[in-house]
Design an enzyme around this catalytic site. Structure first.
Site: not given
Ligand code: C5P
Length: 406
Positions: A211-214
């Protein structure tokens, strides 16, 4: 920049329920949002909470029964009712609902409600037995028919110890209901807006994801700003820790593929698609069926490209499937304007919102953002550091300006 509550005159009626203590937070939050809040307490409410509580958080006089029989008397209720943008009765007891339904005006609050010409929101708070009683249900039906708005009640534990329907909604949710009513006739009334938010999750195995840091904050702020402007909003969201704005139709997804499917289904023919989600660019080629074990040694995860949602939307053959306006987002760590403008044209966007994620006060997880807007006609607009709510307001303002007349 202004919040939807700025300079609004809100009347907050409080009746005799233990939930009255929560109304203090509601009054405080409204005041912090810039509203002018006038509180009216019924005699029963005064037994639960003091006028001083409300005077302290609103900085204005809280009205009680004493004022009804005081010097200003009969002009007070008419004045309060006529100048208000919204009357909210929170908490509202079964007794007050009954009095409102039958036009009984025997205290300052019910007199004011009868004289008021603004929208009225009722937040019921009562025991489950009182709420489900046919008399109360019939009164609610009558008031609904007359155009009053009901917010709640919610379900849960009650002061009586019983569990059931009858709890007053929490202040944050009540604020959402108020925004919906205040924004109803805004710039985007009658328009359909689809917003995507959050970071997608691509499974590696049943427990692990890429995933990512959004955080989803900018996307949720966009959905709220669109609702504030009166739009009908669908929020397609990857997992976040945020509560959905009241009034948005929520579609929860996890992967880029699920988000693509939802976007294609929901955005056909809408007025605007705002693609704020941080969608995976790569995903594991195949997710393992069982949890991968440490004992099996360090593994190599083979990646493949995830579908590009905006490119798929732009590439649709039928014009009527495409949203009228498409807005993309670009999180860049270098050559902000150059990279964003390349995406604007390759993804056939009407506007792209670019932010420099290397700045500490901008980008992922924080509440502020510093963005540059790039438009199809090559216009560039750099905005100063703002809250994500303010950034969302500007974006929706530009969207409203670009939409062809309905
Ligand atoms: O190319 P980049 O990922 O930086 O583009 C960002 C924009 O494209 C965002 O609006 C994002 O939501 C969208 N995007 C997409 N599908 C992807 C990746 C990004 O629609 N697979």
């Amino acid at each position: 920049m202004s919040s939807i509550f700025t300079s609004k005159h809100i009347l907050l009626g409080i009746t005799g329920s233990i939930a009255a203590y929560k109304a203090a937070e509601l009054a405080s939050r409204l005041t912090q949002e810039g509203a002018q809040v006038d509180v009216i307490l019924t005699p029963a409410a005064e037994r639960f909470v003091a006028p001083l509580t409300f005077q302290s958080v609103t900085g204005r006089k809280a009205f009680t029964e004493a004022e009804l029989w005081g010097g200003e008397a009969h002009v007070l209720h008419v004045g309060l009712g006529h100048s208000a943008d919204l009357l909210v009765i929170a908490p509202c007891t079964a007794n007050t609902i009954a009095r409102l339904a039958h036009g009984i005006a025997d205290d300052l609050l019910t007199i004011t409600a009868l004289a008021a010409r603004c929208p009225i929101i009722i937040a019921p708070a009562m025991d489950v037995g009182m709420y489900t009683h046919p008399a109360t249900q019939e009164n609610i039906r009558l008031l609904n028919e007359r155009g009053l708005h009901f917010a709640g009640p919610g379900e849960g534990r009650m002061a009586s110890g019983l569990t059931g329907k009858g709890r007053m909604l929490e202040p944050a949710e009540l604020l959402g209901h108020m925004r919906l009513i205040l924004g109803k006739n805004g710039k985007l009334a009658g328009r359909k807006v689809v917003v995507t938010a959050g970071g997608t999750q691509e499974p590696i195995d049943p427990v692990r994801v890429i995933t990512n840091r959004s955080s989803g904050k900018q996307g949720y702020a966009l959905a709220q700003a669109a609702l504030d402007a009166g739009a009908q909003v669908t929020l397609i969201t990857a997992p976040t820790a945020l509560s959905a704005p009241v009034g948005a139709r929520l579609i929860e997804v996890r992967t880029a593929a699920e988000m693509l499917e939802a976007v294609l289904a929901e955005s056909a023919g809408v007025d605007a698609l705002l693609m704020a989600a941080a969608v995976a660019d790569f995903r594991p080629k195949k997710a393992a069926e069982n949890k991968l074990k440490k004992q099996d040694g360090i593994l190599q995860i083979e990646l493949e490209a995830a579908p590009d949602i905006l490119e798929t939307v732009a590439g649709q053959k039928s014009r009527k499937n495409r949203p009228c306006l498409v807005v993309g987002f670009a999180a860049e760590s270098r050559d902000l304007v150059k990279n964003a403008s390349a995406k604007l044209s390759s993804k056939k966007l009407d506007m792209i919102v670019a932010n420099d994620i290397t700045a500490p006060d901008s980008g992922f997880a924080v509440n502020t953002n510093r963005v540059t807007l790039l438009f199809k006609d090559a216009k560039v607009e750099s905005l100063p550091l703002m809250s994500k709510a303010e950034v969302a307001e500007v974006i929706l303002e530009r969207v409203a300006g670009m939409l062809p007349k309905a």
